[in-house]
Design a protein around this motif. Structure first.
Motif, short mmCIF file in Angstrom:
data_model
loop_
_atom_site.label_atom_id
_atom_site.label_comp_id
_atom_site.label_asym_id
_atom_site.label_seq_id
_atom_site.Cartn_x
_atom_site.Cartn_y
_atom_site.Cartn_z
N ILE A 1 0.85 -1.19 0.00
CA ILE A 1 0.00 0.00 0.00
C ILE A 1 0.89 1.24 0.00
CG2 ILE A 1 -1.79 1.27 1.24
CD1 ILE A 1 -2.69 -1.36 2.46
N VAL A 2 0.56 2.17 -0.88
CA VAL A 2 1.32 3.42 -0.94
C VAL A 2 0.92 4.29 0.24
CG1 VAL A 2 1.82 5.47 -2.29
CG2 VAL A 2 1.46 3.29 -3.45
N ARG A 3 1.91 4.69 1.03
CA ARG A 3 1.66 5.50 2.21
C ARG A 3 2.35 6.84 2.08
NH1 ARG A 3 3.40 1.69 7.11
NH2 ARG A 3 3.16 3.71 8.17
N ALA A 4 1.76 7.84 2.70
CA ALA A 4 2.37 9.17 2.66
C ALA A 4 3.71 9.19 3.38
CB ALA A 4 1.41 10.19 3.27
N ASP A 5 3.79 8.45 4.49
CA ASP A 5 5.03 8.35 5.25
C ASP A 5 5.63 6.97 5.05
OD1 ASP A 5 2.92 7.14 6.52
OD2 ASP A 5 3.66 7.55 8.55
N ASN A 6 6.11 6.72 3.83
CA ASN A 6 6.66 5.41 3.50
C ASN A 6 7.86 5.11 4.40
OD1 ASN A 6 7.50 3.06 2.29
ND2 ASN A 6 7.23 3.81 0.21
N PRO A 7 7.83 4.02 5.16
CA PRO A 7 8.90 3.77 6.14
C PRO A 7 10.11 3.05 5.58
CG PRO A 7 7.23 2.08 6.35
CD PRO A 7 6.76 3.00 5.25
N VAL A 8 10.15 2.77 4.28
CA VAL A 8 11.21 1.93 3.74
C VAL A 8 12.60 2.55 3.91
CG1 VAL A 8 9.74 0.67 2.13
CG2 VAL A 8 10.74 2.86 1.44
N TRP A 9 12.69 3.88 3.80
CA TRP A 9 13.99 4.52 3.94
C TRP A 9 14.52 4.38 5.36
CZ3 TRP A 9 16.84 5.54 -0.05
CH2 TRP A 9 16.24 5.83 -1.29
N ASP A 10 13.69 4.74 6.32
CA ASP A 10 14.12 4.65 7.72
C ASP A 10 14.36 3.19 8.12
OD1 ASP A 10 13.90 7.37 7.98
OD2 ASP A 10 11.86 7.31 8.80
N LEU A 11 13.52 2.28 7.65
CA LEU A 11 13.66 0.88 8.04
C LEU A 11 14.94 0.28 7.49
CD1 LEU A 11 12.48 -1.58 9.45
CD2 LEU A 11 11.18 -2.08 7.35
N SER A 12 15.26 0.56 6.23
CA SER A 12 16.48 0.01 5.65
C SER A 12 17.71 0.57 6.35
CB SER A 12 16.53 0.30 4.15
OG SER A 12 16.54 1.69 3.90
N SER A 13 17.69 1.85 6.71
CA SER A 13 18.82 2.45 7.41
C SER A 13 18.96 1.86 8.82
CB SER A 13 18.65 3.97 7.51
OG SER A 13 18.60 4.55 6.22
N GLN A 14 17.83 1.68 9.50
CA GLN A 14 17.87 1.11 10.84
C GLN A 14 18.37 -0.33 10.83
OE1 GLN A 14 13.86 1.61 12.21
NE2 GLN A 14 13.99 3.86 12.26
N ARG A 15 17.99 -1.09 9.82
CA ARG A 15 18.45 -2.47 9.74
C ARG A 15 19.94 -2.54 9.44
NH1 ARG A 15 13.54 -5.84 6.66
NH2 ARG A 15 12.08 -5.76 8.44
N ALA A 16 20.42 -1.66 8.57
CA ALA A 16 21.86 -1.63 8.30
C ALA A 16 22.64 -1.25 9.56
CB ALA A 16 22.16 -0.64 7.18
N THR A 17 22.10 -0.31 10.32
CA THR A 17 22.75 0.08 11.58
C THR A 17 22.73 -1.06 12.58
OG1 THR A 17 22.10 2.40 11.23
CG2 THR A 17 22.71 1.75 13.46
#
Length: 278
Positions: free
Chosen positions: A216-232
């Motif tokens: 689902i397309v969301r206004a606050d797509n979390p993929v950027w923050d989630l990918s960065s948090q997982r890499a960290t």
């Protein structure tokens, strides 16, 4: 004077020569043999592509890769074109020190084409040292059923940047808890394998996080923050497994922008890339 009665008659024999094309040779047989050989090789290639795994195909490609005994980081001298290189710390004609900085530290010194430092010494075997680490990681497979299950989540490849160790999720076997950055026991076990192999060298480490797209397309797509948090989270995991913090050179979140499958929502797109930099 009269002719003799018993003289033998003169017989003139004329041979008729018939023109023709003559023998055409066997060149067509050579051409046909080449065609049959090419077709056999083609069908064997098609069979191998369907009957082998990704790692086996990579091994076959490496076997047929041409090997040229030339040192890529050499400038002439002892051995197979060995000697000083313009990438050497003492020779590079930039600042006179072999690096771009005025006072480079030993770990930042120019290392030539391979850039791989093993046990504190320069390894000038280009991809050979990277492949030795790759082989060491692959050697865990086959030891036990547990190791075989772990190696199902690992793919390695050598690029211009270095050795890429890709850890990916499968259906029902995630690397993180739900949609969080909390590592699962599976990822912790994989991190232990990677840490044990990476400790044999002192190269810098880059970590990239990738996630699958949301349905689902969301206004606050979390993929950027989630990918960065997982890499960290993976960086912290490796540091907790005795990988020196100063080796960490880059931690990046790529969101869902670089899927490995056409289906961007596939579980396979949830992955972590750990790169041993050249």
């Amino acid at each position: 004077m009269g002719a003799q009665a018993n003289a033998a008659p003169v017989i003139i024999k004329r041979k008729k020569v018939v023109g023709g094309g003559g023998h055409h040779g066997g060149a067509w047989k050579v051409a046909y043999a080449d065609f049959v050989t090419a077709m056999m090789a083609f069908f064997m290639l098609m069979w191998l592509l369907n009957a082998t795994t990704e790692q086996q195909r990579k091994g076959l490609a490496d076997y047929f890769s041409p090997t040229i005994p030339i040192n890529r980081i050499s400038g002439g001298g002892d051995g197979a074109f060995g000697g000083d290189s313009i990438f050497s710390e003492n020779v590079l004609p930039k600042v006179g020190t072999g690096a771009t900085a005025q006072k480079p530290s030993p770990s930042k010194a120019s290392r030539g084409a391979s850039g791989l430092i093993a046990d504190g010494t320069e390894n000038d075997g280009t991809d050979a040292a990277l492949r030795s680490i790759e082989d060491a990681l692959s050697a865990y497979g086959g030891e036990s059923m547990v190791m075989d299950d772990l190696m199902r989540h690992v793919v390695t490849r050598i690029t211009d940047e270095g050795l890429v160790i890709e850890l990916f999720a499968l259906d029902g076997l995630p690397l993180f808890e739900g949609t969080t950055a909390q590592p699962t026991p599976l990822l912790r076990d994989l991190g232990t394998l990677v840490a044990s192999v990476s400790q044999t060298v002192t190269n810098g480490v880059a970590i990239g996080g990738h996630v699958r797209a949301n349905a689902i397309v969301r206004a606050d797509n979390p993929v950027w923050d989630l990918s960065s948090q997982r890499a960290t989270a993976v960086r912290a995991l490796l540091e907790g497994l005795s990988v020196a913090p100063e080796r960490m050179q880059r931690v990046t979140g790529h969101a869902d922008r670089e899927p490995v499958l056409l289906n961007t929502m596939a579980t396979r797109n949830d992955r972590i890339e750990i790169i041993l930099l050249r």
